[in-house]
Design a protein around this motif. Structure first.
Motif, PDB file in Angstrom:
ATOM      1  N   CYS A 196       0.759  -1.249  -0.121  1.00  0.00           N
ATOM      2  CA  CYS A 196       0.157   0.062  -0.152  1.00  0.00           C
ATOM      3  C   CYS A 196       0.997   1.333  -0.111  1.00  0.00           C
ATOM      4  O   CYS A 196       1.901   1.275   0.737  1.00  0.00           O
ATOM      5  N   PRO A 197       0.525   2.214  -0.793  1.00  0.00           N
ATOM      6  CA  PRO A 197       1.266   3.392  -0.982  1.00  0.00           C
ATOM      7  C   PRO A 197       1.073   4.303   0.058  1.00  0.00           C
ATOM      8  O   PRO A 197       1.929   5.250   0.567  1.00  0.00           O
ATOM      9  N   ILE A 198       0.194   4.168   0.963  1.00  0.00           N
ATOM     10  CA  ILE A 198      -0.200   5.030   2.120  1.00  0.00           C
ATOM     11  C   ILE A 198       0.757   4.867   3.193  1.00  0.00           C
ATOM     12  O   ILE A 198       1.135   5.956   3.957  1.00  0.00           O
ATOM     13  N   HIS A 199       0.808   3.554   3.778  1.00  0.00           N
ATOM     14  CA  HIS A 199       1.575   3.410   5.128  1.00  0.00           C
ATOM     15  C   HIS A 199       0.853   4.110   6.272  1.00  0.00           C
ATOM     16  O   HIS A 199       1.459   5.136   6.955  1.00  0.00           O
ATOM     17  N   CYS A 200      -0.232   3.737   6.782  1.00  0.00           N
ATOM     18  CA  CYS A 200      -1.101   4.466   7.735  1.00  0.00           C
ATOM     19  C   CYS A 200      -0.689   4.238   9.153  1.00  0.00           C
ATOM     20  O   CYS A 200      -0.913   4.806   9.847  1.00  0.00           O
ATOM     21  N   TYR A 201       0.019   3.036   9.262  1.00  0.00           N
ATOM     22  CA  TYR A 201       0.539   2.839  10.664  1.00  0.00           C
ATOM     23  C   TYR A 201       1.422   3.848  11.248  1.00  0.00           C
ATOM     24  O   TYR A 201       2.408   4.184  10.507  1.00  0.00           O
ATOM     25  N   GLU A 202       1.359   4.213  12.487  1.00  0.00           N
ATOM     26  CA  GLU A 202       2.314   4.987  13.003  1.00  0.00           C
ATOM     27  C   GLU A 202       3.481   4.024  13.196  1.00  0.00           C
ATOM     28  O   GLU A 202       3.424   2.950  13.327  1.00  0.00           O
TER      29      GLU A 202
END
Ligand SMILES: [Zn+2]
Length: 107
Positions: free
Chosen positions: A59-65
């Motif tokens: 995924c391009p977002i990498h939403c995990y901190e």
């Protein structure tokens, strides 16, 4: 019928469970693993891609901190290879989502 996101959450929970039982030696999820599982579930639920969500590592977002991301990577490394024996159906679905070209095309 369960939605892809529900399956993803189920897979994450199973993997965290395998990790916690083996590494933390607990019968149920310890507090820190429960925190990780809840966090992961919340992230998946809020994924802007919805049901079209790619596997997280693509995924391009990498939403995990970063702190949670590091912990999840550790869980995946540990539990990933064990999934194929304990939960073959979930593991294979996970692999298909991760890398569809690794599986023979069937359409
Ligand atoms: Zn744990």
């Amino acid at each position: 019928m369960s939605r892809p996101l529900d399956r993803e959450i189920e897979t994450l929970r199973v993997m965290i469970g395998i990790y916690c039982r083996s590494v933390h030696r607990t019968a149920v999820l310890c507090d820190s693993c429960r925190e990780l599982a809840d966090y992961a579930q919340q992230r998946v639920r809020r994924c802007p891609y919805g049901d079209a969500k790619p596997a997280c590592n693509h995924c391009p977002i990498h939403c995990y901190e970063p702190r949670m991301r590091a912990r999840m990577i550790e869980v995946m490394r540990f539990a990933g290879p064990k999934m194929i024996w304990r939960h073959p159906v979930l593991a294979i679905r996970h692999m298909i989502r991760k890398n569809p070209k690794s599986i023979i095309k069937k359409e």
